[in-house]
Design a protein around this motif. Structure first.
Motif, PDB file in Angstrom:
ATOM      1  N   ALA A 103       0.835  -1.204   0.000  1.00  0.00           N
ATOM      2  CA  ALA A 103       0.000   0.000   0.000  1.00  0.00           C
ATOM      3  C   ALA A 103       0.869   1.253   0.000  1.00  0.00           C
ATOM      4  O   ALA A 103       0.584   2.225  -0.722  1.00  0.00           O
ATOM      5  CB  ALA A 103      -0.924  -0.008   1.212  1.00  0.00           C
ATOM      6  N   CYS A 104       1.946   1.229   0.796  1.00  0.00           N
ATOM      7  CA  CYS A 104       2.860   2.376   0.827  1.00  0.00           C
ATOM      8  C   CYS A 104       3.509   2.579  -0.534  1.00  0.00           C
ATOM      9  O   CYS A 104       3.531   3.702  -1.067  1.00  0.00           O
ATOM     10  CB  CYS A 104       3.936   2.164   1.888  1.00  0.00           C
ATOM     11  SG  CYS A 104       3.348   2.197   3.589  1.00  0.00           S
ATOM     12  N   ALA A 105       4.048   1.505  -1.100  1.00  0.00           N
ATOM     13  CA  ALA A 105       4.742   1.601  -2.391  1.00  0.00           C
ATOM     14  C   ALA A 105       3.809   2.086  -3.482  1.00  0.00           C
ATOM     15  O   ALA A 105       4.185   2.926  -4.318  1.00  0.00           O
ATOM     16  CB  ALA A 105       5.331   0.246  -2.754  1.00  0.00           C
ATOM     17  N   THR A 106       2.577   1.576  -3.489  1.00  0.00           N
ATOM     18  CA  THR A 106       1.613   1.959  -4.526  1.00  0.00           C
ATOM     19  C   THR A 106       1.220   3.417  -4.389  1.00  0.00           C
ATOM     20  O   THR A 106       1.124   4.158  -5.388  1.00  0.00           O
ATOM     21  CB  THR A 106       0.380   1.050  -4.451  1.00  0.00           C
ATOM     22  OG1 THR A 106       0.796  -0.306  -4.699  1.00  0.00           O
ATOM     23  CG2 THR A 106      -0.670   1.455  -5.455  1.00  0.00           C
ATOM     24  N   ALA A 107       0.978   3.857  -3.174  1.00  0.00           N
ATOM     25  CA  ALA A 107       0.639   5.269  -2.966  1.00  0.00           C
ATOM     26  C   ALA A 107       1.782   6.171  -3.413  1.00  0.00           C
ATOM     27  O   ALA A 107       1.555   7.176  -4.119  1.00  0.00           O
ATOM     28  CB  ALA A 107       0.316   5.520  -1.493  1.00  0.00           C
TER      29      ALA A 107
ATOM     30  N   ARG B 291      -1.101  13.854  -1.796  1.00  0.00           N
ATOM     31  CA  ARG B 291      -0.079  13.339  -0.875  1.00  0.00           C
ATOM     32  C   ARG B 291      -0.660  12.487   0.250  1.00  0.00           C
ATOM     33  O   ARG B 291       0.093  11.887   1.021  1.00  0.00           O
ATOM     34  CB  ARG B 291       0.717  14.495  -0.282  1.00  0.00           C
ATOM     35  CG  ARG B 291       1.438  15.349  -1.289  1.00  0.00           C
ATOM     36  CD  ARG B 291       2.713  14.739  -1.790  1.00  0.00           C
ATOM     37  NE  ARG B 291       3.778  14.696  -0.817  1.00  0.00           N
ATOM     38  CZ  ARG B 291       5.078  14.636  -1.132  1.00  0.00           C
ATOM     39  NH1 ARG B 291       5.453  14.624  -2.402  1.00  0.00           N
ATOM     40  NH2 ARG B 291       6.003  14.580  -0.202  1.00  0.00           N
ATOM     41  N   THR B 292      -1.970  12.407   0.352  1.00  0.00           N
ATOM     42  CA  THR B 292      -2.639  11.472   1.261  1.00  0.00           C
ATOM     43  C   THR B 292      -3.670  10.709   0.457  1.00  0.00           C
ATOM     44  O   THR B 292      -4.465  11.304  -0.274  1.00  0.00           O
ATOM     45  CB  THR B 292      -3.329  12.203   2.423  1.00  0.00           C
ATOM     46  OG1 THR B 292      -2.350  12.928   3.182  1.00  0.00           O
ATOM     47  CG2 THR B 292      -4.030  11.210   3.348  1.00  0.00           C
ATOM     48  N   ALA B 293      -3.651   9.378   0.576  1.00  0.00           N
ATOM     49  CA  ALA B 293      -4.568   8.553  -0.217  1.00  0.00           C
ATOM     50  C   ALA B 293      -4.996   7.328   0.572  1.00  0.00           C
ATOM     51  O   ALA B 293      -4.232   6.805   1.397  1.00  0.00           O
ATOM     52  CB  ALA B 293      -3.913   8.125  -1.529  1.00  0.00           C
TER      53      ALA B 293
ATOM     54  N   TRP C 245       2.380  10.791   2.433  1.00  0.00           N
ATOM     55  CA  TRP C 245       3.790  11.064   2.126  1.00  0.00           C
ATOM     56  C   TRP C 245       4.053  12.498   2.528  1.00  0.00           C
ATOM     57  O   TRP C 245       3.634  13.435   1.852  1.00  0.00           O
ATOM     58  CB  TRP C 245       4.059  10.831   0.648  1.00  0.00           C
ATOM     59  CG  TRP C 245       5.511  10.847   0.268  1.00  0.00           C
ATOM     60  CD1 TRP C 245       6.584  10.804   1.115  1.00  0.00           C
ATOM     61  CD2 TRP C 245       6.047  10.909  -1.055  1.00  0.00           C
ATOM     62  NE1 TRP C 245       7.750  10.825   0.408  1.00  0.00           N
ATOM     63  CE2 TRP C 245       7.458  10.900  -0.927  1.00  0.00           C
ATOM     64  CE3 TRP C 245       5.478  10.975  -2.326  1.00  0.00           C
ATOM     65  CZ2 TRP C 245       8.299  10.950  -2.035  1.00  0.00           C
ATOM     66  CZ3 TRP C 245       6.305  11.020  -3.432  1.00  0.00           C
ATOM     67  CH2 TRP C 245       7.707  11.012  -3.283  1.00  0.00           C
ATOM     68  N   GLY C 246       4.720  12.675   3.654  1.00  0.00           N
ATOM     69  CA  GLY C 246       4.894  14.000   4.211  1.00  0.00           C
ATOM     70  C   GLY C 246       5.924  14.837   3.474  1.00  0.00           C
ATOM     71  O   GLY C 246       6.732  14.333   2.689  1.00  0.00           O
TER      72      GLY C 246
ATOM     73  N   MET D 107       1.770   5.238   7.512  1.00  0.00           N
ATOM     74  CA  MET D 107       0.711   4.282   7.191  1.00  0.00           C
ATOM     75  C   MET D 107      -0.190   4.139   8.418  1.00  0.00           C
ATOM     76  O   MET D 107       0.293   3.876   9.522  1.00  0.00           O
ATOM     77  CB  MET D 107       1.316   2.920   6.838  1.00  0.00           C
ATOM     78  CG  MET D 107       0.297   1.800   6.686  1.00  0.00           C
ATOM     79  SD  MET D 107       1.100   0.172   6.587  1.00  0.00           S
ATOM     80  CE  MET D 107       1.913   0.097   8.191  1.00  0.00           C
ATOM     81  N   THR D 108      -1.502   4.283   8.228  1.00  0.00           N
ATOM     82  CA  THR D 108      -2.444   4.174   9.340  1.00  0.00           C
ATOM     83  C   THR D 108      -3.530   3.169   8.992  1.00  0.00           C
ATOM     84  O   THR D 108      -4.107   3.205   7.901  1.00  0.00           O
ATOM     85  CB  THR D 108      -3.090   5.543   9.647  1.00  0.00           C
ATOM     86  OG1 THR D 108      -2.064   6.499   9.911  1.00  0.00           O
ATOM     87  CG2 THR D 108      -4.006   5.442  10.864  1.00  0.00           C
TER      88      THR D 108
END
Length: 269
Positions: free
Chosen positions: A213-217, A228-230, A243-244, A251-252
């Motif tokens: 999920a992180c890599a895809t975002a 930048r937030t998805a 992604w700040g 990741m939440t």
């Protein structure tokens, strides 16, 4: 030797957690991990998680896939062990130091900074990681990113229609990825929403993959497809990725304790 374990999951991506922070356990190897992960003859899990003492963090997390391979990072497991720890934690992983804290009913994890250089993924030779000049049938030009472990992200019109069970292992083991790779197929639905399926390196099709999920975002953000937030929705549920401006990924999402138990170590050694 009787050993206690905790069975946990993050959006259906499930783990056996062994806690060796206070009481030392015998060495864990690939054979042990495969046997205890077996869903017919073992306890059953996608990953075996071993918690140890750390000299540089609150504890160290080692991650073994169901095929016995040890990997550097696991986002869902990071949330799970943070929930088990019960308070903010700095966690040592093979992919570097990460931090986690409880956020309401969820767990937020600082997954560190993404890497985009071809030799940091790693790839077999230099190429553009924003649009790799490679393809496997109709899956072409992925984004490559390392978020503690290596990922290839393909953007498609309908990720549900991709035969990832067939194409995933072909891409995972292609020589262009010397350390193998996690394979993500994603569909962008809006500036803040992506649907995703993941073939996880060493584990296969999974209901959820936190690093995926992180890599895809991050891949979608690099291409200008989302903000930048998805929200990333996988078969098991949804994770929020930010992604700040400091280049760090947060990741939440949820984590759950399913049950606790014990087993005879010699049965799987």
């Amino acid at each position: 030797m009787r050993v206690s374990f905790t069975k946990m999951h993050g959006l259906g991506n499930d783990f056996i957690v062994l806690d060796a922070r206070e009481a030392e356990l015998p060495p864990v190897d690939a054979c042990f991990a495969r046997q205890i992960a077996d869903r017919r003859t073992g306890v059953g899990c996608d990953q075996l998680i071993l918690l140890n003492h750390s000299d540089c963090a609150d504890f160290r997390m080692r991650i073994f896939n169901s095929d016995g391979s040890e990997v550097e990072s696991c986002g869902n497991a990071s949330r799970a062990v943070a929930l088990l720890h019960g308070k903010p934690a700095c966690i040592e992983t093979g992919g570097g130091l990460i931090s986690a804290h409880l956020s309401g009913q969820d767990v937020a994890v600082d997954m560190g900074e993404p890497q985009f250089e071809w030799d940091a993924i790693p790839l077999a030779f230099a190429m553009d990681t924003l649009s790799m000049p490679v393809g496997w049938e109709y899956l072409e030009n992925p984004v490559a990113v390392n978020v503690g472990n290596p990922h290839a992200v393909f953007f498609v019109d309908n990720c549900d229609a991709v035969d990832l069970a067939r194409l995933g292992p072909l891409i995972e083991t292609d020589p262009v990825f010397p350390n193998r790779v996690n394979v993500n197929v994603a569909t962008v639905e809006s500036r803040a929403a992506i649907r995703l399926h993941v073939w996880e390196r060493g584990a296969g099709l999974t209901r959820a993959c936190g690093t995926g999920a992180c890599a895809t975002a991050i891949a979608a953000m690099r291409r200008g497809l989302v903000d930048r937030t998805a929200n990333i929705t996988l078969p098991g549920g949804t994770l929020t990725i930010e992604w700040g401006e400091d280049n760090r990924i947060t990741m939440t999402g949820p984590a759950t304790i399913a049950f606790t138990g014990s087993f005879d170590w010699d049965q799987f050694a």
